[in-house]
Design an enzyme around this catalytic site. Sequence first.
Site, short mmCIF file in Angstrom:
data_model
loop_
_atom_site.label_atom_id
_atom_site.label_comp_id
_atom_site.label_asym_id
_atom_site.label_seq_id
_atom_site.Cartn_x
_atom_site.Cartn_y
_atom_site.Cartn_z
N TYR A 145 0.38 -1.40 -0.36
CA TYR A 145 0.40 0.19 0.00
C TYR A 145 0.76 0.82 -0.51
CZ TYR A 145 -3.05 3.50 2.18
OH TYR A 145 -4.43 4.58 1.91
N LYS A 149 1.19 4.14 -2.76
CA LYS A 149 0.89 5.55 -2.58
C LYS A 149 2.11 6.70 -2.83
CE LYS A 149 -3.15 6.33 -0.66
NZ LYS A 149 -3.59 6.85 -1.73
N ASN A 174 -3.73 8.84 10.57
CA ASN A 174 -4.87 7.86 10.76
C ASN A 174 -5.63 8.62 10.64
OD1 ASN A 174 -3.37 5.03 10.81
ND2 ASN A 174 -3.01 4.80 12.33
N VAL A 184 -8.96 -0.12 13.13
CA VAL A 184 -8.85 0.09 14.86
C VAL A 184 -9.30 0.39 15.66
CG1 VAL A 184 -7.07 1.71 15.18
CG2 VAL A 184 -6.90 -0.74 16.97
N PHE A 188 -12.17 -2.61 16.84
CA PHE A 188 -12.17 -3.46 18.49
C PHE A 188 -14.54 -3.67 18.22
CE2 PHE A 188 -8.04 -1.10 19.85
CZ PHE A 188 -7.14 -2.85 19.27
N GLY A 205 0.61 -4.79 20.83
CA GLY A 205 0.37 -3.41 21.32
C GLY A 205 0.40 -2.49 22.13
N THR A 206 2.04 -2.61 21.33
CA THR A 206 2.77 -1.43 21.92
C THR A 206 2.73 0.06 20.73
OG1 THR A 206 5.00 -2.60 21.57
CG2 THR A 206 4.18 -2.61 23.40
N GLN A 207 2.33 -1.07 19.41
CA GLN A 207 2.49 0.03 18.61
C GLN A 207 1.46 1.81 18.95
OE1 GLN A 207 0.55 -2.69 18.54
NE2 GLN A 207 -0.46 -3.39 16.75
N ASP A 280 2.95 -3.23 8.85
CA ASP A 280 2.45 -2.73 10.22
C ASP A 280 3.28 -1.44 10.20
OD1 ASP A 280 0.87 -1.17 11.04
OD2 ASP A 280 1.31 -2.65 12.90
P1 NAD Z 1 -12.65 5.19 1.96
O1 NAD Z 1 -12.59 2.96 1.07
O2 NAD Z 1 -13.59 5.44 2.69
O3 NAD Z 1 -12.97 5.68 0.30
C1 NAD Z 1 -12.35 5.29 -0.71
C2 NAD Z 1 -13.18 5.33 -1.98
O4 NAD Z 1 -13.01 5.26 -3.24
C3 NAD Z 1 -14.54 4.64 -1.29
O5 NAD Z 1 -15.56 5.51 -1.36
C4 NAD Z 1 -14.58 3.82 -2.55
O6 NAD Z 1 -15.94 3.48 -2.77
C5 NAD Z 1 -14.11 4.23 -3.96
N1 NAD Z 1 -13.35 3.55 -4.97
C6 NAD Z 1 -12.34 2.28 -4.38
N2 NAD Z 1 -11.49 2.13 -5.42
C7 NAD Z 1 -12.49 2.64 -6.82
C8 NAD Z 1 -12.34 3.23 -7.65
N3 NAD Z 1 -12.10 1.76 -8.78
N4 NAD Z 1 -13.29 3.30 -8.84
C9 NAD Z 1 -14.31 4.66 -8.20
N5 NAD Z 1 -14.29 4.69 -6.92
C10 NAD Z 1 -13.37 3.40 -6.06
O7 NAD Z 1 -11.66 5.09 2.54
P2 NAD Z 1 -10.95 7.18 3.06
O8 NAD Z 1 -10.06 6.13 5.10
O9 NAD Z 1 -12.17 7.78 3.41
O10 NAD Z 1 -9.60 6.92 2.44
C11 NAD Z 1 -9.61 8.07 1.94
C12 NAD Z 1 -8.66 8.02 1.11
O11 NAD Z 1 -7.10 8.55 1.79
C13 NAD Z 1 -7.42 7.00 0.17
O12 NAD Z 1 -6.47 7.13 -0.99
C14 NAD Z 1 -7.09 6.55 0.87
O13 NAD Z 1 -6.09 5.74 0.99
C15 NAD Z 1 -6.55 8.00 1.72
N6 NAD Z 1 -5.79 7.45 3.16
C16 NAD Z 1 -6.59 7.07 4.49
C17 NAD Z 1 -6.09 6.71 5.54
C18 NAD Z 1 -6.84 6.94 6.47
O14 NAD Z 1 -6.03 6.62 7.90
N7 NAD Z 1 -8.37 6.68 6.56
C19 NAD Z 1 -4.58 6.97 6.44
C20 NAD Z 1 -4.00 8.18 4.91
C21 NAD Z 1 -3.88 8.30 3.38
#
Ligand code: NAD
Length: 314
Positions: A145, A149, A174, A184, A188, A205-207, A280
């Site tokens: 992942y 990115k 996060n 997480v 939980f 658990g220490t992460q 992780d």
């Molecule tokens: P999420 O899964 O709720 O949202 C992602 C959306 O993309 C979903 O609605 C999904 O249906 C849509 N999607 C996935 N594949 C698709 C495709 N092929 N075509 C069209 N739509 C598609 O996730 P999120 O937590 O809201 O994350 C949003 C963005 O932020 C992502 O790029 C994620 O990598 C990034 N991000 C999130 C976090 C976090 O902690 N949530 C941390 C770092 C980065």
Amino acid sequence: MRVLVTGGAGFIGSHLVDKLMELGHEVRVLDDLSEGSLDNVRRWLEDERFEFIKGDMRNPEIVKEAVKDVEAVFHLAANPEVRIGSQSPELLYETNVLITYNLLNAMRDSSTKYIVFTSSSTVYGDAEVIPTPEDYAPLEPISVYGGAKLAAEALISGYAHTFGFRALIFRLANIIGERSNHGVIYDFINKLRRNPEELEILGDGTQRKSYLHVSDTVEGMLKIFEHFRGIEKTVDFYNLGNDDWITVREIAEIVSGEMGLKPRFVFTGGVDGGRGWKGDVKFMRLSIEKAKKTGWRPRLNSYEAVRRTVGELL
Ligand code: NAD
């Protein structure tokens, strides 16, 4: 502005859509609803400034249609599940790298001026400098992942410089809050609903990591985008996270406490020295000094964000 939000029916995307609509923008959402839900944007469906396209961004024709006549694209669509990397690397490639490539090719032939991308703290891997600043190097992701990115970031930068648009890249810690459907806290709560006596905790658990509430995230993204529009840079990078961090055990205690439960904690022990799963990152806290210089500040620290999120999800 007329904007496209990819992944706008997802967790962070739908909060961003709410804010953009409240500010009076015209918002088009492209989402295949693989993870997101129409319920997250239902309040806007009848609004004439809002348009929803259900489509999979792996199809370049759908993406081309969606970027027509938009000034900015907020690109959030992705599969954000770090854990699946060891079983399904191709899915993470397609839903992070390939769809970004399709978007960039569509932008090449359009009048779109800006792309705002949600990258991740995972591009830093096991960083030796904490809090980790944006110019930390070498970038050595330890998950597929994180690698995907970073590849997407690199493509965005290359296309922006070559084809004359501008790119703002956020590396998010996060992110938690209402409508989140993974991570997480969500895990939980579901485990404790199934069995209030015992809570399985992945790893030792220490992460220890930094958490940012989605309201602070969206506010930061829009504030920094406004700042970015006023400067000359072609591509810029900002961490968004919190000044503090919190262990997984502490999160387990908060979730149990808020649910009025006293479960027995069972640690899986994890892999590679207590990580929850392969890839992780065990310790993550980003430097947010650069973001703060634009005037943004998180309102909730990691502890407050966790507590607020438990309440919202319950
Ligand atoms: P999420 O899964 O709720 O949202 C992602 C959306 O993309 C979903 O609605 C999904 O249906 C849509 N999607 C996935 N594949 C698709 C495709 N092929 N075509 C069209 N739509 C598609 O996730 P999120 O937590 O809201 O994350 C949003 C963005 O932020 C992502 O790029 C994620 O990598 C990034 N991000 C999130 C976090 C976090 O902690 N949530 C941390 C770092 C980065």
